[in-house]
Enzyme design. Structure first.
Site, short mmCIF file in Angstrom:
data_model
loop_
_atom_site.label_atom_id
_atom_site.label_comp_id
_atom_site.label_asym_id
_atom_site.label_seq_id
_atom_site.Cartn_x
_atom_site.Cartn_y
_atom_site.Cartn_z
N HIS A 99 -4.17 4.91 -4.52
CA HIS A 99 -3.94 5.13 -3.25
C HIS A 99 -4.05 6.47 -2.80
CE1 HIS A 99 -3.00 0.70 -2.35
NE2 HIS A 99 -2.28 1.03 -3.73
N ASP B 45 -1.26 2.17 -9.62
CA ASP B 45 -0.99 1.92 -8.15
C ASP B 45 -0.47 3.16 -7.50
OD1 ASP B 45 -0.89 0.53 -5.74
OD2 ASP B 45 1.15 -0.25 -6.20
O1 DOR Z 1 4.04 0.14 -3.20
C1 DOR Z 1 2.88 0.19 -2.75
N1 DOR Z 1 2.32 1.04 -1.91
N2 DOR Z 1 2.03 -1.04 -3.18
C2 DOR Z 1 0.77 -1.17 -2.59
O2 DOR Z 1 0.02 -2.02 -2.89
C3 DOR Z 1 0.34 -0.08 -1.22
C4 DOR Z 1 1.08 1.10 -1.61
C5 DOR Z 1 0.67 2.16 -0.62
O3 DOR Z 1 -0.22 2.18 -0.13
O4 DOR Z 1 1.50 2.98 -0.12
#
Ligand code: DOR
Length: 443
Positions: A68, A307
Site C-alpha cells: 500500500h 502488506d
Molecule cells: O493492516 C492493514 N493495513 N491491512 C490492510 O489490508 C490495509 C492496510 C492499510 O492500507 O493501511
C-alpha cells in the site's frame, strides 16, 4: 531500444533455476541477462561496467505482491518515490500495489493516473490491482494492465468493502482474471467490536478480529473459487485454521501468501511495540506462527508479501481503536527471511522462490523471477556474512519506523539492479533509475 554498455557481475554466488548455487559471472545487456557462466571472458567492447561481487550472493530481485504505497491522496504516509526507494534498499525490484488510495483505484482513469505517476517516480517496476466495489463497475473486468481484482471482504470501510454474498458471487462469476481477497468476516468483526468496545489495550485487536473471522471469509472465498473455477489468491493468510483448511483441499487454481509479520511476530508484540503491532489481519499466537511456517515449507502457502502499509508515528500514537492498522515492510522483508534461512529455518533458495519466482508464476509476469539468459536483469546481491540491526535512522520509508527495529539481520541488499541498472549500491540510492510497468499475461 537504445543499446547500453554491457554490465558484468563477477564472482557472485549465483542462484541457478535448479535451486543450486554456482560461483560465477552474469552478463547483462540492454536490461536482460544474456549469459550466466563460471567465468565470462573479458568483453572487448568498451565501455563495460563490472561489479565485483566477491563474497556476495546473487538472487532474483524480490517481487512484493502486496503493498500500500498511499499515492495518490495519502502522501503524508508514503508516496511512490519514497516507497520505491525503500524497495530498492530492501532488494525489492517489483511491486503490486493495492487500490485503497484516494481516489480509490476502481476505474481505468484512476489506474492510468497511478501508472503515470509511477513512470515518473518509481525506481523499481510497478503493477497495480483494481478494486472491486458493490457497484460492479465495468472497469473491474476491462481496465488494463492490472495484476488482478482486489476484494476487501472485511477490514475496510467505504466502497471497497464487499461483504454481501450476492455481490461476491457476481464478481466470482464474471470474467477470468485473478481475484485476490483480504479475507476477514466483516459482520463478525462489527459484532465483536461492539462486544469489546471501550477497551484501549491494542492487544484486544487480535481478539476482536479473531481467527474465526479470518477462517469464515477464507472458507467462503474458497467455495466461490471452487464453484466458478476462478483463479483466487488469498492475501496475507494469518491463522492455523486457514492453513489447515487449505491443506485439506487446495484447488490448483488457488494460491495463498503469508507476511513476514505473521511468521515472525505474534500477540506478544503488543507488549513491546504497542499499536505499531496493529495490522489487518491481526497478529496471532505463537502456535499460528508455527503452523504458517509449516504450511509455507510444505507448499500449502505459495509465497510471501509484506502488506507494506505505512502510517505516521503520530497516527500510531493515538489510542486504540483510533489507531490505523498496518506496518511498513519492503525494506526489511528479504533480510528478515534470509536471516531465518541462515538460522536453518529454510534455505536461501526457498526464500528466493517464495519472494520472487513463485510470485512471477502466480501473477503470470513474464521474464522475471529467475536468473537465466533471456530473463530481465532485476537482481539483488546480498551479503550473507555480516549482520546489521534494523535502525530507524537507516530507514528510507517516509513513515520512518519498523516493527522490527533492533532485530539483527543478515542478507541485506548490497546492490539492487532494476532492468540492469543499479538502483541501490552500498547505502546509496540511484534516484535517477526508473522501473517499468509490469505486464501480466492473460490479465
Ligand atoms: O493492516 C492493514 N493495513 N491491512 C490492510 O489490508 C490495509 C492496510 C492499510 O492500507 O493501511
Amino acid at each position: 531500444m537504445t543499446s547500453h554498455a554491457p554490465l558484468i557481475i563477477r564472482r557472485a554466488q549465483i542462484l541457478l533455476p535448479s535451486g543450486e548455487f554456482m560461483l560465477g559471472d552474469v552478463q547483462i545487456q540492454d536490461g536482460v541477462i544474456v549469459q550466466v557462466n563460471s567465468e565470462i571472458s573479458p568483453v572487448t567492447e568498451s565501455p563495460v561496467t563490472e561489479i565485483d561481487a566477491n563474497g556476495l550472493t546473487l538472487l532474483p530481485g524480490v517481487i512484493d505482491p502486496q503493498v500500500h504505497f498511499r499515492e495518490p491522496g495519502l502522501e503524508h504516509k508514503e508516496d511512490l518515490f519514497t516507497a520505491s526507494c525503500a524497495c530498492a534498499r530492501g532488494g525489492v525490484t517489483s511491486f503490486l500495489e493495492m487500490p485503497n488510495t484516494r481516489p480509490l483505484t476502481t476505474t481505468q482513469a484512476a489506474l492510468d493516473d497511478k501508472l503515470q505517476r509511477a513512470a515518473q517516480k518509481c525506481l523499481v517496476n510497478y503493477g497495480f490491482f483494481i478494486g472491486a466495489t458493490a457497484e460492479l463497475l465495468p472497469d473491474l473486468l476491462q481496465a488494463t494492465p492490472v495484476a488482478g481484482i482486489k476484494i476487501f471482504m472485511g477490514s475496510m470501510h467505504g466502497p471497497l468493502l464487499v461483504d454481501q454474498d450476492e455481490v461476491l458471487e457476481k464478481i466470482f462469476a464474471q470474467g477470468t482474471r485473478l481475484i485476490a481477497v483480504h479475507a476477514e468476516d466483516q459482520a463478525r468483526i462489527a459484532q465483536r467490536r461492539q462486544q469489546f468496545a471501550g477497551i484501549t489495550d491494542p492487544a484486544i485487536h487480535s481478539t476482536i478480529q479473531d481467527n474465526q473471522a479470518a477462517l469464515n471469509a477464507t472458507r467462503l472465498a474458497l467455495q466461490l473459487a471452487q464453484k466458478y473455477r476462478r483463479r483466487l489468491h488469498i492475501l496475507h493468510m494469518s491463522t492455523a485454521e486457514e492453513a489447515e483448511l487449505l491443506r485439506q483441499h487446495k484447488p490448483a487454481w488457488v494460491t495463498a501468501e503469508v507476511t513476514p509479520q505473521h511468521l515472525l511476530l505474534n500477540t506478544n508484540a503488543y507488549e513491546t511495540i504497542g499499536t505499531l503491532a496493529q495490522m489487518n489481519p491481526p497478529l496471532r499466537s505463537p502456535h499460528d506462527n508455527e503452523v504458517l511456517w509449516q504450511a509455507l515449507l510444505d507448499g500449502v502457502i505459495d509465497f510471501i508479501a509484506t502488506d507494506h502499509a505505512p502510517h505516521t508515528l503520530e497516527e500510531k500514537a493515538q489510542t486504540y481503536p483510533n489507531t490505523p492498522s498496518g506496518m511498513p515492510g519492503v525494506e526489511t522483508s528479504l533480510a528478515l527471511m534470509l536471516t531465518q534461512a541462515k538460522a536453518g529455518r529454510c534455505t536461501v533458495a526457498q526464500v528466493a522462490h517464495w519472494m520472487s519466482t513463485a510470485v512471477a508464476q502466480a501473477y503470470r509476469i513474464p521474464n522475471k523471477g529467475v536468473i537465466a539468459p533471456g530473463y530481465d536483469a532485476d537482481l539483488v546481491l546480498v551479503d550473507l556474512n555480516t549482520y546489521h540491526p534494523v535502525r530507524r535512522e537507516d530507514l528510507v520509508t517516509k513513515c520512518k519506523w519498523s516493527p522490527f527495529e533492533g532485530w539483527n539481520l543478515t542478507g541485506w541488499a548490497v546492490y539492487t539492479l532494476v532492468g540492469g541498472k543499479v538502483a541501490y549500491d552500498r547505502g546509496t540510492l540511484h534516484t535517477d533509475v526508473r522501473g517499468q510497468a509490469l505486464r501480466f499475461e492473460s490479465d
